[in-house]
Scaffold this motif. Structure first.
Motif, PDB file in Angstrom:
ATOM      1  N   GLN A 119       0.828  -1.209   0.000  1.00  0.00           N
ATOM      2  CA  GLN A 119       0.000   0.000   0.000  1.00  0.00           C
ATOM      3  C   GLN A 119       0.868   1.268   0.000  1.00  0.00           C
ATOM      4  O   GLN A 119       0.560   2.239  -0.689  1.00  0.00           O
ATOM      5  N   GLU A 120       1.977   1.245   0.746  1.00  0.00           N
ATOM      6  CA  GLU A 120       2.825   2.447   0.838  1.00  0.00           C
ATOM      7  C   GLU A 120       3.437   2.794  -0.526  1.00  0.00           C
ATOM      8  O   GLU A 120       3.700   3.956  -0.802  1.00  0.00           O
ATOM      9  N   LEU A 121       3.670   1.775  -1.358  1.00  0.00           N
ATOM     10  CA  LEU A 121       4.203   2.043  -2.702  1.00  0.00           C
ATOM     11  C   LEU A 121       3.098   2.578  -3.615  1.00  0.00           C
ATOM     12  O   LEU A 121       3.326   3.460  -4.446  1.00  0.00           O
ATOM     13  N   ILE A 122       1.888   2.038  -3.455  1.00  0.00           N
ATOM     14  CA  ILE A 122       0.744   2.572  -4.210  1.00  0.00           C
ATOM     15  C   ILE A 122       0.527   4.039  -3.811  1.00  0.00           C
ATOM     16  O   ILE A 122       0.311   4.899  -4.665  1.00  0.00           O
ATOM     17  N   MET A 182      10.573   2.975   2.864  1.00  0.00           N
ATOM     18  CA  MET A 182      11.605   2.025   3.265  1.00  0.00           C
ATOM     19  C   MET A 182      10.964   0.648   3.443  1.00  0.00           C
ATOM     20  O   MET A 182      10.029   0.502   4.233  1.00  0.00           O
ATOM     21  N   LEU A 183      11.443  -0.337   2.691  1.00  0.00           N
ATOM     22  CA  LEU A 183      10.929  -1.699   2.811  1.00  0.00           C
ATOM     23  C   LEU A 183      11.921  -2.503   3.618  1.00  0.00           C
ATOM     24  O   LEU A 183      13.070  -2.699   3.208  1.00  0.00           O
ATOM     25  N   SER A 184      11.493  -2.935   4.796  1.00  0.00           N
ATOM     26  CA  SER A 184      12.399  -3.616   5.706  1.00  0.00           C
ATOM     27  C   SER A 184      11.871  -5.020   5.973  1.00  0.00           C
ATOM     28  O   SER A 184      10.693  -5.202   6.274  1.00  0.00           O
ATOM     29  N   GLY A 185      12.731  -6.032   5.832  1.00  0.00           N
ATOM     30  CA  GLY A 185      12.265  -7.393   6.098  1.00  0.00           C
ATOM     31  C   GLY A 185      13.273  -8.458   5.726  1.00  0.00           C
ATOM     32  O   GLY A 185      14.333  -8.162   5.168  1.00  0.00           O
ATOM     33  N   GLU A 186      12.923  -9.674   6.057  1.00  0.00           N
ATOM     34  CA  GLU A 186      13.775 -10.844   5.814  1.00  0.00           C
ATOM     35  C   GLU A 186      14.010 -11.034   4.310  1.00  0.00           C
ATOM     36  O   GLU A 186      13.240 -10.548   3.493  1.00  0.00           O
ATOM     37  N   PRO A 187      15.063 -11.781   3.945  1.00  0.00           N
ATOM     38  CA  PRO A 187      15.341 -12.047   2.536  1.00  0.00           C
ATOM     39  C   PRO A 187      14.189 -12.775   1.820  1.00  0.00           C
ATOM     40  O   PRO A 187      13.453 -13.532   2.463  1.00  0.00           O
ATOM     41  N   THR A 201      11.725  -6.625  -5.819  1.00  0.00           N
ATOM     42  CA  THR A 201      10.735  -6.726  -6.897  1.00  0.00           C
ATOM     43  C   THR A 201       9.712  -5.588  -6.801  1.00  0.00           C
ATOM     44  O   THR A 201       9.408  -4.920  -7.796  1.00  0.00           O
ATOM     45  N   GLN A 202       9.217  -5.347  -5.602  1.00  0.00           N
ATOM     46  CA  GLN A 202       8.199  -4.317  -5.398  1.00  0.00           C
ATOM     47  C   GLN A 202       8.775  -2.912  -5.605  1.00  0.00           C
ATOM     48  O   GLN A 202       8.131  -2.049  -6.197  1.00  0.00           O
ATOM     49  N   ALA A 203      10.001  -2.705  -5.100  1.00  0.00           N
ATOM     50  CA  ALA A 203      10.641  -1.393  -5.263  1.00  0.00           C
ATOM     51  C   ALA A 203      10.827  -1.075  -6.746  1.00  0.00           C
ATOM     52  O   ALA A 203      10.564   0.045  -7.186  1.00  0.00           O
ATOM     53  N   MET A 243      13.769  17.364  -2.292  1.00  0.00           N
ATOM     54  CA  MET A 243      12.441  16.905  -2.720  1.00  0.00           C
ATOM     55  C   MET A 243      12.523  15.764  -3.729  1.00  0.00           C
ATOM     56  O   MET A 243      11.772  15.701  -4.696  1.00  0.00           O
ATOM     57  N   LEU A 244      13.496  14.892  -3.506  1.00  0.00           N
ATOM     58  CA  LEU A 244      13.704  13.739  -4.379  1.00  0.00           C
ATOM     59  C   LEU A 244      13.483  12.465  -3.552  1.00  0.00           C
ATOM     60  O   LEU A 244      14.360  12.071  -2.783  1.00  0.00           O
ATOM     61  N   PRO A 245      12.334  11.822  -3.689  1.00  0.00           N
ATOM     62  CA  PRO A 245      12.055  10.635  -2.871  1.00  0.00           C
ATOM     63  C   PRO A 245      12.975   9.453  -3.216  1.00  0.00           C
ATOM     64  O   PRO A 245      13.419   9.307  -4.350  1.00  0.00           O
ATOM     65  N   THR A 246      13.235   8.633  -2.200  1.00  0.00           N
ATOM     66  CA  THR A 246      14.055   7.442  -2.377  1.00  0.00           C
ATOM     67  C   THR A 246      13.282   6.237  -1.847  1.00  0.00           C
ATOM     68  O   THR A 246      12.601   6.340  -0.826  1.00  0.00           O
ATOM     69  N   ILE A 247      13.389   5.115  -2.553  1.00  0.00           N
ATOM     70  CA  ILE A 247      12.848   3.860  -2.030  1.00  0.00           C
ATOM     71  C   ILE A 247      14.049   3.025  -1.586  1.00  0.00           C
ATOM     72  O   ILE A 247      14.975   2.805  -2.363  1.00  0.00           O
TER      73      ILE A 247
END
Ligand SMILES: Nc1ncnc2c1ncn2[C@@H]1O[C@H](COP(=O)(O)OP(=O)(O)OP(=O)(O)O)[C@@H](O)[C@H]1O
Ligand SMILES: [Mg+2]
Length: 221
Positions: free
Chosen positions: A31-34, A66-71, A77-79, A176-180
């Motif tokens: 949802q945060e990426l959407i 920021m996507l944080s989680g296990e391998p 893929t989502q980023a 003002m440059l977002p980063t994933i």
């Protein structure tokens, strides 16, 4: 340049398996990426925008995810899918880089710089330091950046890498440059690996997603 040319995807640095794949093509896009996709005009302002055309609420300018989680949970893929969706929809430029590759190129570029200063290394060394300078400029100015696998570089290049990531992320947020970002570090670990002030800045500059669920890699073998 057309979307069908491999040059288009290659110059964005995207892994081949992600070329052309958008958020809508994934089973369960985060949802945060959407939100980043829908809210893009409040996250990024093109350079020539006059002040009166800025959004009235500027609190989300430069805010990334920021996507944080296990391998193996699909973070990369989502980023990449978010990068593809946003760059296509808003006609902005984007770039993907694995953070350890950036640190490694930067370290190498320092060594080459020293050689060039001493008159060693020849044309090849000069060309390579110039190529790196171009890449780094791009990382500091591209409207959307995916910084993949932050934290993994740490075992090898600790203090130095931490400083690089902090400087880059703070600059991008201010500009003002977002980063994933994707990372295997959890909230607390982030503070331990970097520092308290970076961890607190991260809370302000990113919507943080704790990715759980099954390991896709384990499922496919
Ligand atoms: N929604 C999905 N459905 C099926 N397979 C998926 C999905 N998302 C990712 N995968 C596959 O799972 C594998 C791992 O995905 P990915 O590399 O994105 O994970 P990751 O969270 O970035 O892992 P790491 O932390 O190791 O970098 C890849 O081969 C990818 O193609
Ligand atoms: Mg990954």
């Amino acid at each position: 340049m057309t979307v069908n040319s491999s040059y288009y995807w290659r110059q964005m640095g995207l892994p081949g398996r992600t070329w052309g794949i958008r958020l809508g093509d994934l089973d369960e896009p985060f949802q945060e990426l959407i939100d980043l996709h829908l809210d893009w005009p409040n996250r990024h302002i093109p350079q020539d925008t006059p002040l009166h055309q800025f959004p009235s609420d500027r609190s989300r300018l430069g805010r990334g995810v920021m996507l944080s989680g296990e391998p193996g949970r699909g973070k990369t893929t989502q980023a990449c899918a978010a990068l593809v969706s946003i760059c296509r929809k808003y006609q902005v430029d984007g770039h993907f880089i694995r953070f350890s590759d950036y640190v490694q190129s930067k370290t190498k570029s320092f060594t080459l710089h020293n050689k060039v200063d001493k008159g060693l290394g020849g044309e090849a060394a000069i060309a390579e330091t110039e190529r790196f300078a171009e890449l780094e400029t791009r990382l500091y100015t591209v409207p959307l950046l995916v910084l993949d696998d932050v934290g993994k570089e740490h075992r090898t290049a600790s203090g130095y890498a931490a400083q690089q990531v902090t400087t880059l992320l703070r600059h991008r947020h201010d500009a003002m440059l977002p980063t994933i970002i994707t990372t295997n570090l959890r909230g607390g670990e982030w503070a331990a690996v970097y520092d308290e002030s970076t961890a607190s800045f991260a809370m302000e500059a990113f919507d943080i997603v704790y990715v759980s669920g099954p390991d896709y890699r384990a499922a496919s073998t």
